[in-house]
Design a protein around this motif. Structure first.
Motif, PDB file in Angstrom:
ATOM      1  N   SER A 186       0.813  -1.269   0.026  1.00  8.68           N
ATOM      2  CA  SER A 186      -0.069  -0.193  -0.066  1.00  8.68           C
ATOM      3  C   SER A 186       0.918   1.466  -0.096  1.00  8.68           C
ATOM      4  CB  SER A 186      -0.866   0.185   1.161  1.00  8.68           C
ATOM      5  OG  SER A 186      -1.887  -0.985   1.107  1.00  8.68           O
ATOM      6  N   GLN A 187       2.122   1.098   0.265  1.00  6.80           N
ATOM      7  CA  GLN A 187       2.800   2.312   0.354  1.00  6.80           C
ATOM      8  C   GLN A 187       3.107   3.279  -0.800  1.00  6.80           C
ATOM      9  OE1 GLN A 187       6.366   1.782   3.079  1.00  6.80           O
ATOM     10  NE2 GLN A 187       6.311  -0.166   2.255  1.00  6.80           N
ATOM     11  N   VAL A 188       2.976   4.542  -0.861  1.00  5.27           N
ATOM     12  CA  VAL A 188       2.846   5.286  -1.942  1.00  5.27           C
ATOM     13  C   VAL A 188       4.120   5.060  -2.880  1.00  5.27           C
ATOM     14  CG1 VAL A 188       4.161   7.287  -0.786  1.00  5.27           C
ATOM     15  CG2 VAL A 188       2.689   7.790  -2.599  1.00  5.27           C
ATOM     16  N   GLN A 189       5.453   4.909  -2.263  1.00  8.20           N
ATOM     17  CA  GLN A 189       6.332   4.842  -3.265  1.00  8.20           C
ATOM     18  C   GLN A 189       6.389   3.252  -3.874  1.00  8.20           C
ATOM     19  OE1 GLN A 189       6.693   4.989   0.050  1.00  8.20           O
ATOM     20  NE2 GLN A 189       8.265   4.128   1.184  1.00  8.20           N
ATOM     21  N   GLN A 205      -4.860  -8.107  -2.418  1.00  9.02           N
ATOM     22  CA  GLN A 205      -4.790  -7.835  -0.874  1.00  9.02           C
ATOM     23  C   GLN A 205      -3.969  -6.294  -0.849  1.00  9.02           C
ATOM     24  OE1 GLN A 205      -1.895  -9.848   1.694  1.00  9.02           O
ATOM     25  NE2 GLN A 205      -3.705 -10.708   2.597  1.00  9.02           N
ATOM     26  N   TYR A 206      -4.530  -5.278  -0.248  1.00 12.45           N
ATOM     27  CA  TYR A 206      -3.933  -4.235  -0.014  1.00 12.45           C
ATOM     28  C   TYR A 206      -3.001  -4.441   1.347  1.00 12.45           C
ATOM     29  CZ  TYR A 206      -6.771  -2.122  -3.749  1.00 12.45           C
ATOM     30  OH  TYR A 206      -7.453  -1.911  -4.934  1.00 12.45           O
ATOM     31  N   ASN A 207      -1.813  -4.704   1.154  1.00 15.55           N
ATOM     32  CA  ASN A 207      -1.354  -5.027   2.379  1.00 15.55           C
ATOM     33  C   ASN A 207      -0.367  -3.688   3.145  1.00 15.55           C
ATOM     34  OD1 ASN A 207      -0.089  -6.573   4.552  1.00 15.55           O
ATOM     35  ND2 ASN A 207       1.651  -7.265   3.391  1.00 15.55           N
ATOM     36  N   LYS A 208      -0.078  -3.862   4.227  1.00 15.35           N
ATOM     37  CA  LYS A 208       0.827  -3.123   5.206  1.00 15.35           C
ATOM     38  C   LYS A 208      -0.368  -1.583   5.471  1.00 15.35           C
ATOM     39  CE  LYS A 208       5.117  -4.079   3.286  1.00 15.35           C
ATOM     40  NZ  LYS A 208       6.591  -3.897   2.486  1.00 15.35           N
ATOM     41  N   ARG A 209      -1.456  -1.663   5.698  1.00 10.50           N
ATOM     42  CA  ARG A 209      -2.527  -0.748   5.967  1.00 10.50           C
ATOM     43  C   ARG A 209      -2.243  -0.046   7.043  1.00 10.50           C
ATOM     44  NH1 ARG A 209      -3.732   1.315   1.939  1.00 10.50           N
ATOM     45  NH2 ARG A 209      -5.132   2.418   3.128  1.00 10.50           N
ATOM     46  N   ASP A 210      -1.250  -0.442   7.802  1.00  8.80           N
ATOM     47  CA  ASP A 210      -0.908   0.165   9.164  1.00  8.80           C
ATOM     48  C   ASP A 210       0.157   1.117   9.035  1.00  8.80           C
ATOM     49  OD1 ASP A 210       0.961  -1.622   8.623  1.00  8.80           O
ATOM     50  OD2 ASP A 210       1.492  -2.125  10.720  1.00  8.80           O
ATOM     51  N   ILE A 211       0.806   1.152   8.010  1.00  7.23           N
ATOM     52  CA  ILE A 211       1.718   2.475   7.890  1.00  7.23           C
ATOM     53  C   ILE A 211       1.099   3.797   7.715  1.00  7.23           C
ATOM     54  CG2 ILE A 211       4.020   3.133   6.663  1.00  7.23           C
ATOM     55  CD1 ILE A 211       4.300   0.153   5.856  1.00  7.23           C
ATOM     56  N   LEU A 253      -1.315   4.450   1.045  1.00  7.52           N
ATOM     57  CA  LEU A 253      -2.134   5.301   0.264  1.00  7.52           C
ATOM     58  C   LEU A 253      -3.639   4.925   0.517  1.00  7.52           C
ATOM     59  CD1 LEU A 253      -0.513   4.783  -3.442  1.00  7.52           C
ATOM     60  CD2 LEU A 253      -1.069   6.969  -2.268  1.00  7.52           C
ATOM     61  N   PRO A 254      -4.451   5.819   0.403  1.00  7.36           N
ATOM     62  CA  PRO A 254      -5.763   5.587   0.701  1.00  7.36           C
ATOM     63  C   PRO A 254      -6.444   4.458  -0.065  1.00  7.36           C
ATOM     64  CG  PRO A 254      -5.556   7.956   0.188  1.00  7.36           C
ATOM     65  CD  PRO A 254      -4.461   7.254   0.168  1.00  7.36           C
ATOM     66  N   VAL A 255      -7.253   3.755   0.177  1.00  6.20           N
ATOM     67  CA  VAL A 255      -7.718   2.645  -0.504  1.00  6.20           C
ATOM     68  C   VAL A 255      -8.571   2.946  -1.843  1.00  6.20           C
ATOM     69  CG1 VAL A 255      -9.496   0.750  -0.357  1.00  6.20           C
ATOM     70  CG2 VAL A 255      -8.212   0.916   1.430  1.00  6.20           C
ATOM     71  N   ALA A 256      -9.166   4.310  -1.774  1.00  6.74           N
ATOM     72  CA  ALA A 256      -9.885   4.651  -2.814  1.00  6.74           C
ATOM     73  C   ALA A 256      -8.659   4.878  -4.103  1.00  6.74           C
ATOM     74  CB  ALA A 256     -10.476   5.942  -2.773  1.00  6.74           C
ATOM     75  N   VAL A 257      -7.335   5.312  -3.657  1.00  7.30           N
ATOM     76  CA  VAL A 257      -6.543   5.972  -4.338  1.00  7.30           C
ATOM     77  C   VAL A 257      -5.755   4.421  -5.193  1.00  7.30           C
ATOM     78  CG1 VAL A 257      -4.214   6.737  -4.844  1.00  7.30           C
ATOM     79  CG2 VAL A 257      -6.015   7.895  -3.561  1.00  7.30           C
TER      80      VAL A 257
END
Lengths: 163, 212
Positions: free
Chosen positions: B106-109, B140-146, B169-173
């Motif tokens: 999920s991280q932006v980078q 699966q969008y992982n690392k949602r806790d960062i 990143l937000p789930v919507a993005v």
């Protein structure tokens, strides 16, 4: 075979023929174990007296084969149809059957590799004709599993996999 | 392709966890292995990894769901090595898969890496002569806790803008880029602590069974 086909159903009679073929291969070569795998790594059946973890062995051997296929492509070779792995005590000979199944025989230094090659070739021919029958007699899932299988399976999955 | 052995009354299905490197594929399998529910029989978690514990070939976990209508159902779970270097190894592991869990970081980078990996997955499935749009995939969008980190930018016209520079990143993005048509079920997860892991496994298992 239709590439969109999602399951391969091996009927009882064919499984028995495969078992017989593997048993002969083990007896005639003096090997310790013979396995027939699907290319995805699932063990269809095995014969012999080995006490190895057959499931893990199947996954690793299929992985080795799939990996060697990619090596072959890089060398512009269609496939490596046979692989031989030699250890101090145990050896493994692996042969591909019609791009779908993998035959594997484990034997020790008391068995000559030449004999294994010849008898494996004979066995792969036999198994290729069994595979051909399996493909052509492809039965409908519901015929084998029953029409309510899917619902029962979904209930089981719901019950087991809870966070 | 799933295997149905009528004589042994067994069904075998292969599920592959795919996605960019360090995204949490192995963590999913480790959690399933550590917390395998009662009623299932798990085998040994087999990992072929580098000296630095990165996946070199694959992780493999056999999971036996027990008898359903007289058939023993076995799920074989695999991960692929995520690093770019191992693209041919991923092809090898994906061979004969019945379904895929795409583990996105999920991280932006990591967004570009996710998209590149998803594109590669589509190509590899198509190379197996299968239609990717019909192939069972769960996201699966992982690392949602960062936690997200924002930076304020001043644009040339003097206006100020807040831009996310790190964190999930937000789930919507993520949906907008990874799942724009919402064709795949997607689950939020923190695989390291097990959040969303079984939810994802449940979804892919059902999807694979529905295609048998």
């Amino acid at each position: 075979m239709d590439p969109q086909l999602t399951s391969l159903i091996v009927p009882t009679e064919e499984v028995m023929q495969i078992e017989e073929c593997l048993m002969h291969l083990v007896e005639d070569t003096g090997g310790s174990h013979a396995l027939l795998l699907d290319k995805s790594g699932q063990v269809i059946t095995s014969q012999g007296d080995g006490n190895q973890d057959i499931t893990a062995l199947g996954a690793l051997i299929a992985g080795t084969f799939a990996s060697s296929r990619e090596v072959a492509k890089l060398l512009r070779e269609k496939d490596f149809r046979m692989l031989f792995q030699q250890g101090v005590r145990e050896n493994i000979f692996i042969a591909l059957i019609e791009e779908q199944w993998i035959l594997c025989i484990i034997f020790n230094k008391g068995t000559h590799i030449g004999l294994v090659k010849v008898l494996t070739k004979k066995a792969t021919d036999e198994l290729a004709s069994v595979l051909d029958r399996v493909r052509h007699q492809h039965k409908q899932r519901d015929e084998v599993l029953g029409s309510s299988f899917r619902t029962s399976m979904e209930d089981t999955i719901d019950l087991l996999f809870r966070d | 392709m799933a295997l149905i052995n009528v004589a042994a009354r067994e069904i075998h299905c292969k599920v592959v966890y795919y996605g960019p490197g360090m995204g949490g594929k192995t963590s999913n399998l480790q959690h399933i292995h550590n917390r395998a529910p009662d009623g299932t029989k798990k085998g040994k978690l087999l990992s072929i990894e580098t000296e630095t514990e990165r996946t070199l070939f694959f992780d493999f976990l056999p999971l036996d769901l027990g008898k359903v209508r007289g058939f023993d159902t076995h799920f074989h779970l695999y991960t692929v090595p995520g690093q770019g270097l191992y693209d041919r190894t991923r092809v090898a592991v994906l061979n004969g898969a019945d379904g895929v869990v795409f583990v996105a970081d999920s991280q932006v980078q990591k967004l570009q890496e996710n998209l590149a990996s998803l594109k590669e997955l589509a190509m590899n499935i198509t190379r197996q002569n299968k239609k990717f749009q019909d192939f069972p995939v769960v996201l699966q969008y992982n690392k949602r806790d960062i936690q997200p980190v924002y930076e304020e930018q001043v644009l040339p016209d003097g206006t100020r803008r807040r831009r996310q520079v790190a964190g999930a990143l937000p789930v919507a993005v993520l949906d907008k880029y990874i799942n724009p048509k919402m064709q795949w079920q997607r689950f939020e997860a923190v695989a390291m602590r097990g959040d969303g892991v079984f939810e994802t496994l449940r979804a892919i298992s059902k999807l694979v069974i529905s295609k048998l």
